[in-house]
Design an enzyme around this catalytic site. Sequence first.
Site, short mmCIF file in Angstrom:
data_model
loop_
_atom_site.label_atom_id
_atom_site.label_comp_id
_atom_site.label_asym_id
_atom_site.label_seq_id
_atom_site.Cartn_x
_atom_site.Cartn_y
_atom_site.Cartn_z
N ARG A 36 39.46 -32.79 -25.79
CA ARG A 36 38.80 -31.78 -26.30
C ARG A 36 37.44 -31.42 -25.73
O ARG A 36 36.91 -30.53 -25.84
CB ARG A 36 38.71 -32.10 -27.66
CG ARG A 36 40.05 -32.10 -28.47
CD ARG A 36 40.06 -32.34 -30.02
NE ARG A 36 41.24 -31.84 -30.58
CZ ARG A 36 41.20 -32.29 -32.07
NH1 ARG A 36 40.45 -32.85 -32.59
NH2 ARG A 36 42.60 -31.90 -32.44
N LYS A 197 61.45 -30.52 -42.14
CA LYS A 197 61.77 -29.86 -43.84
C LYS A 197 61.39 -28.37 -43.75
O LYS A 197 60.44 -27.93 -43.13
CB LYS A 197 60.83 -30.69 -44.74
CG LYS A 197 61.27 -32.00 -44.95
CD LYS A 197 60.28 -32.86 -45.92
CE LYS A 197 60.74 -34.20 -46.14
NZ LYS A 197 60.04 -34.98 -47.40
N GLY A 354 51.40 -30.18 -33.35
CA GLY A 354 51.47 -31.66 -32.94
C GLY A 354 52.66 -32.10 -32.33
O GLY A 354 52.69 -32.71 -30.99
N GLY A 377 46.72 -27.16 -37.47
CA GLY A 377 46.69 -26.25 -38.70
C GLY A 377 46.30 -24.98 -38.41
O GLY A 377 46.93 -24.03 -39.11
#
Length: 399
Positions: A36, A197, A354, A377
Amino acid sequence: MKFNRIEDMDLDGKVVLTRVDLNVPTDDGKVTDTTRIDKIVPTVRAIQDAGGKVVLMAHFDRPKGKRVDGMSLEQIQPALEAALEQKVTFASEAVGGPAKRAVAAMQPGDVVLLENTRFYPGEESNDPTFAASLAALGEIYVNDAFSAAHRAHASTEGLAQLLPSAAGKLMEAELDALNAALGDPVRPVVAVVGGAKVSTKLDLLSNLIEKVDHLVIGGGMANTFLVAQGIEVGKSLAERDMAGTANDILAKAGETGCTIHLPTDVVVAREFKEGAASETVPADACPPDAMILDAGSETVQAISDVFASSKTLIWNGPLGAFEIAPFDNATNAAAQEAARLTREDKLTSVAGGGDTVAALNKAGVAGDFTFISTAGGAFLEWMEGKDLPGVAALADGRQ
């Protein structure tokens, strides 16, 4: 969407408040992965080349509005200096005397690193007073932290309302890639969505079936869709209580003209471990005592055919239990085919999330995709069709 880029701004001699992502892994106060940090270098260089003074703002960990010594950005300073190959002045406060003095002493090309913005409760509450205190330090605002753009914080959203603003190089690349994938893509568009899921990706699936031409569903999610169609999946991971929702998604896809692709053959095993004995069977023939752990070769070929007929690919999530062999075969093979088409300029490929980044790295093709987002996210919320406050502020803020 329209937003200012660094080249659109007059930065000569000006203090540029630059929001970056320095939330890097550390061990005993030392940075263990500089990825990063390395990614912000082009933005710092662009500001310096334009004659600007670079003031870096970032958060680190979750101090929850209080000073926590182990979460100080001072520990990032040595790695930052190594990446930039120059001295970086650390200000022990993000606002107030130490910050003002460090900024006042700057010359064009200098870099100052402010203390962790999350040491202040006004950061996460987007307090106007705290945002104004930050804004008082500079003249231009640059946001290069797409990974934090889904948070309406003072340093990610509030500042854009107070200062002329622009996207940094990393933010610019991310927004351009995502616009190419979902905003104004070259069609046909195919999306690959995998993972465990359905319940965690309802918003994502609902948005994609209105935006893409083909939707490939893999991983444990695919098992739930098979169950919804009355197919027995043995001991496989499946959300049986989500069968109705899966059927609703299938019906909606039919209305929008999106073709959903599910596995036609699967790899099954009785154990979930490295090198477990496995076999490939039709998707509707999973033995009662076995579990589906990957897609079969017939399914991979069908996915490859969809890729070959498409112009744009969006990828989020693996097709199977990619962490262990041999259940990584489908993910690896499909990823390698997408990479080949990308290298041959036949496909624009954008991936993120991820597990997705880890899977593409494992397949050895991360460097071949058009763009890979590490934003987590924020990337998912963009794919879900949600407004990201930090991005919207760049378009709506002061110009």
